[in-house]
Design an enzyme around this catalytic site. Structure first.
Site, short mmCIF file in Angstrom:
data_model
loop_
_atom_site.label_atom_id
_atom_site.label_comp_id
_atom_site.label_asym_id
_atom_site.label_seq_id
_atom_site.Cartn_x
_atom_site.Cartn_y
_atom_site.Cartn_z
N HIS A 80 -60.31 -21.73 27.18
CA HIS A 80 -59.00 -21.82 28.14
C HIS A 80 -57.88 -21.42 27.11
O HIS A 80 -57.93 -21.00 26.02
CB HIS A 80 -59.12 -23.30 27.82
CG HIS A 80 -58.59 -24.63 27.32
ND1 HIS A 80 -59.39 -25.78 26.32
CD2 HIS A 80 -57.60 -24.62 25.98
CE1 HIS A 80 -58.09 -26.32 25.15
NE2 HIS A 80 -57.28 -25.26 25.47
N GLU B 47 -58.05 -24.87 32.55
CA GLU B 47 -60.07 -25.16 31.98
C GLU B 47 -60.82 -24.29 32.71
O GLU B 47 -60.44 -24.18 33.88
CB GLU B 47 -60.26 -26.12 32.04
CG GLU B 47 -59.21 -27.29 31.50
CD GLU B 47 -59.41 -27.85 29.91
OE1 GLU B 47 -60.46 -26.57 29.41
OE2 GLU B 47 -58.39 -28.34 29.07
N ASN C 269 -63.23 -24.16 24.58
CA ASN C 269 -63.85 -23.32 26.16
C ASN C 269 -63.49 -22.36 26.75
O ASN C 269 -63.70 -22.11 27.65
CB ASN C 269 -64.14 -24.73 26.80
CG ASN C 269 -62.88 -25.19 27.00
OD1 ASN C 269 -61.67 -24.71 26.71
ND2 ASN C 269 -62.82 -26.33 27.69
N ASP D 268 -47.10 -25.27 28.61
CA ASP D 268 -47.54 -26.25 29.08
C ASP D 268 -46.92 -27.58 28.25
O ASP D 268 -46.67 -27.47 27.75
CB ASP D 268 -49.50 -25.95 29.40
CG ASP D 268 -49.93 -26.27 27.38
OD1 ASP D 268 -48.80 -26.21 26.57
OD2 ASP D 268 -50.80 -25.46 27.36
C1 F6R Z 1 -51.14 -24.96 23.99
C2 F6R Z 1 -52.23 -24.22 24.78
C3 F6R Z 1 -53.29 -24.80 23.93
C4 F6R Z 1 -54.32 -24.13 22.45
C5 F6R Z 1 -55.68 -24.44 23.26
C6 F6R Z 1 -55.62 -23.68 21.42
O1 F6R Z 1 -50.14 -25.09 24.61
O2 F6R Z 1 -51.83 -23.12 25.28
O3 F6R Z 1 -54.66 -23.62 25.09
O4 F6R Z 1 -53.69 -22.85 22.57
O5 F6R Z 1 -55.86 -25.40 23.05
O6 F6R Z 1 -55.60 -24.71 20.60
P1 F6R Z 1 -55.36 -25.10 18.86
O7 F6R Z 1 -54.91 -23.90 18.39
O8 F6R Z 1 -55.00 -25.98 18.09
O9 F6R Z 1 -56.91 -24.63 18.49
#
Ligand code: F6R
Length: 240
Positions: free
Chosen positions: A138, A143, A136, A67
């Site tokens: 995601h 989301e 959450n 992403d």
């Molecule tokens: C980013 C992504 C997000 C993260 C998630 C956890 O490329 O895919 O879904 O994996 O937000 O983020 P951290 O690792 O910072 O807790």
């Protein structure tokens, strides 16, 4: 789902790096799916060490990031493109033409998303997809919602994600409100998936994932549809 419980972040990172190294050693033209965020940084550091020690060779590996914020310039230090070069690509012998990150600079987001899917297909699909998870549930920027778009698409960020990511920006109002993300079908098309979960604040997300049921209100649960998922989880994040 295979579960590997680790005592801490260091152990989680070492295990994930070993799995990726094994993949790259067994197929030097591997296609890797990669996340950003705080969770995979330790894994990227270990992989870079292995690469510099001559243990693994990324010269024929292709990568696709999950992403990117939208819109955002690639030279913005908060872009995921910037993050990947800073934390990983600049430290390994990967070829720039083999690196793919959704382009947050383009005018036509729809065209970019369509071409991103085509590029994944042209590379032969993703062999090993690494994932993190949001509090959450995601995955990428998919989301929680009543409906999910399956393939790479432009999406708006939830309040929860904007607040969680605000720590990297001067304030929550500086966090871009949109993103380009691979969809859950793009992710589930990978041959193998590893998902890394670290920290007590992810306990609820782990619990939802391990319940074994599937709901778009927690996108991570869709991983239960895939036959080859390994959860690499720190003890403090684990919750059945
Ligand atoms: C980013 C992504 C997000 C993260 C998630 C956890 O490329 O895919 O879904 O994996 O937000 O983020 P951290 O690792 O910072 O807790």
């Amino acid at each position: 789902m295979n579960i590997i419980l680790c005592k801490d972040y260091e152990a989680m990172s070492a295990i994930a790096a070993d799995i990726i190294a094994k993949q790259v050693k067994s197929n030097k033209t591997s296609v890797l799916g990669l996340p950003t965020g705080s969770t995979p940084i330790g894994t990227y550091t270990k992989l870079a060490e292995m690469c510099n020690a001559g243990e693994i060779d990324f010269s024929s590996v292709k990568t696709f990031n999950l992403d990117e914020y939208y819109p955002i310039k690639r030279d913005n230090d908060q872009s995921y493109y910037y993050f990947m070069y800073k934390n990983f690509f600049s430290k390994i012998n990967i070829k720039p033409e083999n690196v793919h990150v959704p382009n947050g600079e383009v005018e036509d987001a729809e065209k970019e998303c369509k071409e991103y899917e085509e590029a994944i297909a042209a590379a032969g699909g993703i062999d090993l997809q690494m994932l993190g998870i949001g509090q959450n549930g995601h995955i990428g920027f998919n989301e929680p919602d009543s409906e999910l778009y399956p393939f790479t698409h432009k999406t708006s960020l939830t309040e929860n994600t904007i607040l969680a990511n605000a720590r990297f920006f001067e304030s929550a109002s500086d966090v871009p409100t949109n993103a380009l993300t691979m969809g859950m079908a793009s992710i589930l098309s990978a041959k193998k998936i590893i998902i890394l979960i670290n920290g007590a604040n992810k306990k609820e997300a782990t619990k939802a994932l391990l319940k074994g049921t599937v709901t778009t209100s927690c996108p991570a649960t869709l991983l239960n549809l895939h036959p080859d998922v390994t959860l690499i989880c720190t003890e403090d994040a684990y919750c059945e």
